[in-house]
Write an enzyme that holds these catalytic residues in place. Structure first.
Site, mmCIF file in Angstrom:
data_model
loop_
_atom_site.group_PDB
_atom_site.id
_atom_site.type_symbol
_atom_site.label_atom_id
_atom_site.label_comp_id
_atom_site.label_asym_id
_atom_site.label_seq_id
_atom_site.Cartn_x
_atom_site.Cartn_y
_atom_site.Cartn_z
ATOM 1 N N ASP A 129 -14.062 -22.751 -11.266
ATOM 2 C CA ASP A 129 -12.938 -23.279 -10.483
ATOM 3 C C ASP A 129 -12.965 -22.783 -9.056
ATOM 4 O O ASP A 129 -12.386 -23.401 -8.155
ATOM 5 C CB ASP A 129 -11.609 -22.904 -11.138
ATOM 6 C CG ASP A 129 -11.384 -23.776 -12.346
ATOM 7 O OD1 ASP A 129 -11.969 -23.481 -13.402
ATOM 8 O OD2 ASP A 129 -10.677 -24.783 -12.227
ATOM 9 N N GLN B 235 -9.386 -27.493 -24.396
ATOM 10 C CA GLN B 235 -10.293 -28.406 -23.682
ATOM 11 C C GLN B 235 -11.646 -28.508 -24.385
ATOM 12 O O GLN B 235 -12.330 -29.524 -24.286
ATOM 13 C CB GLN B 235 -10.517 -27.925 -22.244
ATOM 14 C CG GLN B 235 -9.310 -28.031 -21.342
ATOM 15 C CD GLN B 235 -8.519 -26.742 -21.295
ATOM 16 O OE1 GLN B 235 -8.511 -25.975 -22.263
ATOM 17 N NE2 GLN B 235 -7.835 -26.498 -20.202
ATOM 18 N N ARG C 298 -7.705 -32.887 -15.114
ATOM 19 C CA ARG C 298 -7.933 -31.442 -14.980
ATOM 20 C C ARG C 298 -9.441 -31.239 -14.805
ATOM 21 O O ARG C 298 -10.220 -32.169 -14.929
ATOM 22 C CB ARG C 298 -7.341 -30.626 -16.140
ATOM 23 C CG ARG C 298 -7.348 -31.211 -17.498
ATOM 24 C CD ARG C 298 -8.699 -31.440 -18.096
ATOM 25 N NE ARG C 298 -9.548 -30.257 -18.052
ATOM 26 C CZ ARG C 298 -10.856 -30.267 -18.131
ATOM 27 N NH1 ARG C 298 -11.511 -31.418 -18.254
ATOM 28 N NH2 ARG C 298 -11.572 -29.166 -18.087
ATOM 29 N N GLY C 299 -9.815 -29.969 -14.529
ATOM 30 C CA GLY C 299 -11.206 -29.692 -14.185
ATOM 31 C C GLY C 299 -11.307 -29.700 -12.664
ATOM 32 O O GLY C 299 -10.828 -30.640 -12.006
ATOM 33 N N ASN D 207 -13.065 -18.916 -13.607
ATOM 34 C CA ASN D 207 -13.197 -20.065 -14.508
ATOM 35 C C ASN D 207 -12.215 -19.913 -15.663
ATOM 36 O O ASN D 207 -11.477 -18.919 -15.760
ATOM 37 C CB ASN D 207 -14.640 -20.194 -15.019
ATOM 38 C CG ASN D 207 -14.882 -21.537 -15.686
ATOM 39 O OD1 ASN D 207 -14.503 -22.578 -15.149
ATOM 40 N ND2 ASN D 207 -15.472 -21.551 -16.864
ATOM 41 N N LYS D 208 -12.205 -20.898 -16.541
ATOM 42 C CA LYS D 208 -11.260 -20.939 -17.662
ATOM 43 C C LYS D 208 -11.215 -19.621 -18.418
ATOM 44 O O LYS D 208 -12.243 -19.003 -18.662
ATOM 45 C CB LYS D 208 -11.673 -22.085 -18.595
ATOM 46 C CG LYS D 208 -10.807 -22.308 -19.822
ATOM 47 C CD LYS D 208 -9.329 -22.410 -19.535
ATOM 48 C CE LYS D 208 -8.978 -23.465 -18.522
ATOM 49 N NZ LYS D 208 -7.586 -23.356 -18.038
HETATM 50 O O1 MRU Z 1 -7.372 -25.781 -16.738
HETATM 51 P P1 MRU Z 1 -8.523 -26.720 -16.544
HETATM 52 O O2 MRU Z 1 -8.822 -27.557 -17.748
HETATM 53 O O3 MRU Z 1 -8.384 -27.533 -15.288
HETATM 54 O O4 MRU Z 1 -9.745 -25.748 -16.335
HETATM 55 C C1 MRU Z 1 -11.019 -26.292 -16.145
HETATM 56 C C2 MRU Z 1 -12.089 -25.280 -16.097
HETATM 57 O O5 MRU Z 1 -11.865 -24.094 -16.130
HETATM 58 C C3 MRU Z 1 -13.484 -25.792 -15.896
HETATM 59 O O6 MRU Z 1 -14.404 -24.973 -16.525
HETATM 60 C C4 MRU Z 1 -13.776 -25.789 -14.387
HETATM 61 O O7 MRU Z 1 -12.783 -26.500 -13.716
HETATM 62 C C5 MRU Z 1 -15.077 -26.356 -14.070
HETATM 63 S S1 MRU Z 1 -15.119 -28.076 -14.320
HETATM 64 C C6 MRU Z 1 -16.559 -28.741 -13.822
#
Ligand code: MRU
Length: 346
Positions: free
Chosen positions: A239, A198, A50-51, A249-250
């Site tokens: 994202d 996370q 993920r990320g 973003n998250k």
């Molecule tokens: O749901 P996830 O864990 O994939 O979400 C990740 C995020 O929101 C991160 O902040 C984003 O992808 C940036 S990672 C460099």
């Protein structure tokens, strides 16, 4: 400092993709190895990987597996095999634009080859290059942002935008790592980031492993910490950043940005070029809605009554007026973003 989290989250082995199983962290650092695109699609969906940057590279490698496995002898048939796997991978998670960037990059590399053999080799070389580039770009981005952190500062982040969210080094945590490499004392405030945790699981794991000072807080403590003068700046990942400067973003990022504005604290998203979506404005983006079990349960244990309706948006949108500047591998992007983003990123 070479002892910084130098292991790779995702690697290409020529006929397989190897990745850290992020669902097992922090209890166990284990690897999984996939040889079929369907397995990679599942891994993205279930957040084994993920990320945004990490899923971009993982999806590209998933598609490279389709190339390696294709039995086609004519390029038209080969491209049909590729398109079928691309469509499967595209359907895994909707918000991070890096996913689509990774898939499109591999497809266009394959399409530019004149034979199937050539296409297979080209795709394999391309995904290995993407893996290496990701680490280089993050190190560059880290250096570009490091001056924004003063000696002794406390940086609030959100989710995990570290080495685990990329192939290596990280975006938001890459900036922190670069500041520490400059000899600064930096402390990171890590919100746990419900519901998938996370922050508590992954960001905490990386920072503790790298001996970077950090404190874990509940998501609900963010406003209080700011009001007490315990946050100097906010640095988060992204994202997707649309051409009008909206930052996806998250979930929880938007409330950090609102609170940062209220307290006069600078708010910086950090993102590589692959996270910018120049083809879209904010109203054209899908926010992923994840399963209710993530909210009604805490790590597999039910905490809410049965039958309760649940909303579980995985991302939120921070409007440009709350963003101080965006840290990229090409330098700082400053407002007005609808002018500076196309200029710097295009
Ligand atoms: O749901 P996830 O864990 O994939 O979400 C990740 C995020 O929101 C991160 O902040 C984003 O992808 C940036 S990672 C460099």
């Amino acid at each position: 400092m070479d002892n910084f989290f130098s292991i790779r989250t995702v690697t290409w082995e020529g006929d397989a993709v190897r990745m850290i199983d992020q669902t097992a962290l922090p209890a166990k650092l284990t690897y999984v190895r996939y040889t079929r695109p369907e397995q990679v699609a599942d891994a993205i969906r279930t957040m084994v990987v993920r990320g945004a940057p990490a899923i971009g590279v993982a999806a590209a490698m998933g598609l490279a597996l389709a190339a390696v496995r294709s039995k086609a002898t004519r390029t038209a048939d080969f491209m049909r095999d590729m398109e079928a796997s691309a469509s499967l991978l595209r359907g895994t998670r909707p918000t991070a634009v890096n996913l689509f960037w990774g898939i499109d990059r591999v497809l266009s590399r394959a399409a530019s080859a004149s034979t199937v053999r050539e296409a297979k080799d080209a795709v394999s070389t391309e995904v290995k290059a993407m893996e290496d580039e990701d680490v280089e770009v993050n190190k560059k981005l880290g250096k570009e942002g490091a001056d924004l952190i003063g000696n002794g500062d406390t940086v609030l982040t959100q989710c995990n935008a570290g080495a685990l969210a990329t192939v290596g080094y990280g975006t938001a945590l890459g900036v922190v790592r670069a500041a520490v490499e400059q000899g600064k004392l930096v402390k990171v405030l890590v919100p746990e980031t419900r519901p998938a945790l996370q922050g508590a699981r992954l960001t905490a794991f990386e920072l503790v492993r790298d001996r970077i000072a950090c404190t874990l807080i509940s998501d609900t403590a963010v406003g209080h910490m700011m009001s007490q003068g315990r946050v100097d700046c906010v640095i988060v990942g992204a994202d997707r950043i649309t051409r009008d400067g909206y930052v996806f973003n998250k979930i929880g990022t938007y409330q950090e940005a609102v609170l940062a504005k209220r307290h006069g604290i600078p708010f910086y998203p950090a993102a590589p070029r692959s996270t910018f979506d120049l083809g879209r404005t904010h109203d054209g983006v899908t926010i992923e809605e994840r399963g209710a079990e993530e909210v009604v349960e805490v790590r597999g244990r039910r905490v809410a009554p049965r039958g309760i309706p649940v909303a579980n948006p995985a991302f939120d949108v921070t409007p440009p007026e709350l963003v101080t500047a965006i840290i990229t591998d090409r330098g700082l992007v400053k407002p007005p973003f609808s002018e500076s983003i196309p200029r710097l990123i295009a």
